[in-house]
Design an enzyme around this catalytic site. Sequence first.
Site, PDB file in Angstrom:
ATOM      1  N   GLU A 141      56.368  35.280  18.813  1.00 45.27           N
ATOM      2  CA  GLU A 141      56.018  34.756  17.190  1.00 45.27           C
ATOM      3  C   GLU A 141      54.275  34.979  17.878  1.00 45.27           C
ATOM      4  O   GLU A 141      52.819  34.206  18.266  1.00 45.27           O
ATOM      5  CB  GLU A 141      55.320  33.022  17.475  1.00 45.27           C
ATOM      6  CG  GLU A 141      57.107  32.650  17.405  1.00 45.27           C
ATOM      7  CD  GLU A 141      56.734  30.875  17.315  1.00 45.27           C
ATOM      8  OE1 GLU A 141      55.716  29.748  17.730  1.00 45.27           O
ATOM      9  OE2 GLU A 141      57.903  30.104  16.812  1.00 45.27           O
ATOM     10  N   GLU A 228      64.227  31.136  17.340  1.00 40.95           N
ATOM     11  CA  GLU A 228      64.336  30.339  17.891  1.00 40.95           C
ATOM     12  C   GLU A 228      64.094  29.085  15.912  1.00 40.95           C
ATOM     13  O   GLU A 228      63.627  29.063  15.173  1.00 40.95           O
ATOM     14  CB  GLU A 228      62.145  29.809  18.025  1.00 40.95           C
ATOM     15  CG  GLU A 228      62.154  28.765  19.262  1.00 40.95           C
ATOM     16  CD  GLU A 228      60.479  29.153  19.572  1.00 40.95           C
ATOM     17  OE1 GLU A 228      60.565  29.933  20.440  1.00 40.95           O
ATOM     18  OE2 GLU A 228      59.636  28.058  19.322  1.00 40.95           O
TER      19      GLU A 228
HETATM   20  C1  IDC Z   1      56.421  24.663  23.291  1.00 44.25           C
HETATM   21  C2  IDC Z   1      56.589  24.118  24.043  1.00 44.25           C
HETATM   22  C3  IDC Z   1      55.543  23.405  24.915  1.00 44.25           C
HETATM   23  C4  IDC Z   1      54.456  23.858  25.552  1.00 44.25           C
HETATM   24  C5  IDC Z   1      54.017  25.040  24.180  1.00 44.25           C
HETATM   25  C6  IDC Z   1      53.326  26.139  25.513  1.00 44.25           C
HETATM   26  O1  IDC Z   1      57.407  23.392  23.345  1.00 44.25           O
HETATM   27  O2  IDC Z   1      55.993  22.647  26.176  1.00 44.25           O
HETATM   28  O3  IDC Z   1      53.843  23.325  26.193  1.00 44.25           O
HETATM   29  O4  IDC Z   1      55.232  25.746  24.041  1.00 44.25           O
HETATM   30  O5  IDC Z   1      52.777  27.290  24.677  1.00 44.25           O
HETATM   31  C7  IDC Z   1      56.701  27.320  19.217  1.00 44.25           C
HETATM   32  C8  IDC Z   1      57.301  28.845  20.291  1.00 44.25           C
HETATM   33  C9  IDC Z   1      57.286  27.806  21.693  1.00 44.25           C
HETATM   34  C10 IDC Z   1      57.177  26.159  21.581  1.00 44.25           C
HETATM   35  C11 IDC Z   1      57.352  25.714  20.544  1.00 44.25           C
HETATM   36  C12 IDC Z   1      57.181  23.740  20.421  1.00 44.25           C
HETATM   37  O6  IDC Z   1      57.916  29.865  20.102  1.00 44.25           O
HETATM   38  O7  IDC Z   1      56.542  28.573  22.771  1.00 44.25           O
HETATM   39  O8  IDC Z   1      57.132  25.537  22.463  1.00 44.25           O
HETATM   40  N1  IDC Z   1      57.394  26.498  19.165  1.00 44.25           N
HETATM   41  O9  IDC Z   1      56.168  23.810  20.326  1.00 44.25           O
HETATM   42  N2  IDC Z   1      56.963  27.968  17.732  1.00 44.25           N
HETATM   43  C13 IDC Z   1      57.616  26.896  17.436  1.00 44.25           C
HETATM   44  C14 IDC Z   1      57.102  26.157  17.936  1.00 44.25           C
END
Ligand code: IDC
Length: 305
Positions: A141, A228
């Site tokens: 992303e 995702e």
């Molecule tokens: C989130 C994890 C969280 C962590 C964070 C770190 O769930 O535990 O602390 O990243 O940066 C995304 C991302 C994905 C995110 C997820 C939820 O690809 O890495 O994970 N998210 O926030 N894009 C949209 C949502």
Amino acid sequence: MTAFERYGKLRIEGQRLVGEDGRNVRLFGMSTHGLAWYPQYVCEETFRALRDSWNVNCIRLALYTHEYHGYCTDGDKQELKTLVCKGIDMAVSLGMYAIIDWHVLGEQTPLTYADEAVCFFEEISGKYPGCPNLLYEICNEPNRNAGWDEIKKYASRVIPVIRKNSPEAIVIVGTPNWSQRCDLALEDPLSFDGLLYSFHFYAASHLDKERALLERCLKAGLPVMVSECSLTEASGHGELDLESSESWFSLLDEYNISYMTWSLSASKESSSVFCSGCKKLSGWEDEDLKPTGLWFRNRFRSEKN
Ligand code: IDC
């Protein structure tokens, strides 16, 4: 029969993901959380349970590049590579597909670690030349100011590195604004064949406006993968929005779009499929699953495989 026995080597035909015999294929399954956070799920027991009990045909291996022992920051490169390879090997031996996800997030632009990405993809594709089970997601992303031009520049460096060893490998390319602007790829596509552009959604945050954008791109024929998604807010926390989730999945069904779910973990977040504290690696009962887990397990089970 495993998914791989049924579909074999995949390719992109126009907008469609197809198997060896030209029939439509949908990949669906779980994305790991960060491999460094939750390495325990990269094991035979879990992959087999996801395949046999949840009907999952693909696993996405999320390799964070920047945060929390990221591959390009303070992570143990060797250990992380070993985990990635273990995941690929298991998917192959179980007749599943694997997506290796270079999880660009905190660094915002994939250009930050482009040199590392080139080395990494050179090594992995060299280890798995022509591997028909393996799809390459080169930037999870890109976000904030990272524009499509930067992503194109990055992709034009990394894709040839992969294709040198695996000339027909499918490559998934992230889009700006946390992989929500696949319209920019539609306007100005990369010149490589065999690509899927990624679009991500979190159903409680992303609603009609985002759906309309994806639908417009799909109508126009863009090859897309939802590499995702989840039912919660984009933070990974908060309430599930089931009405929005149904709308998202009816759009995905209409175009047979592949999707991967965040996340295979027992973290506190409502987007993780297992209850916090659940330590099981297989044999999950209903009470081990969060609402997200129950919803996706049902969804996977209803898919044709
Ligand atoms: C989130 C994890 C969280 C962590 C964070 C770190 O769930 O535990 O602390 O990243 O940066 C995304 C991302 C994905 C995110 C997820 C939820 O690809 O890495 O994970 N998210 O926030 N894009 C949209 C949502």
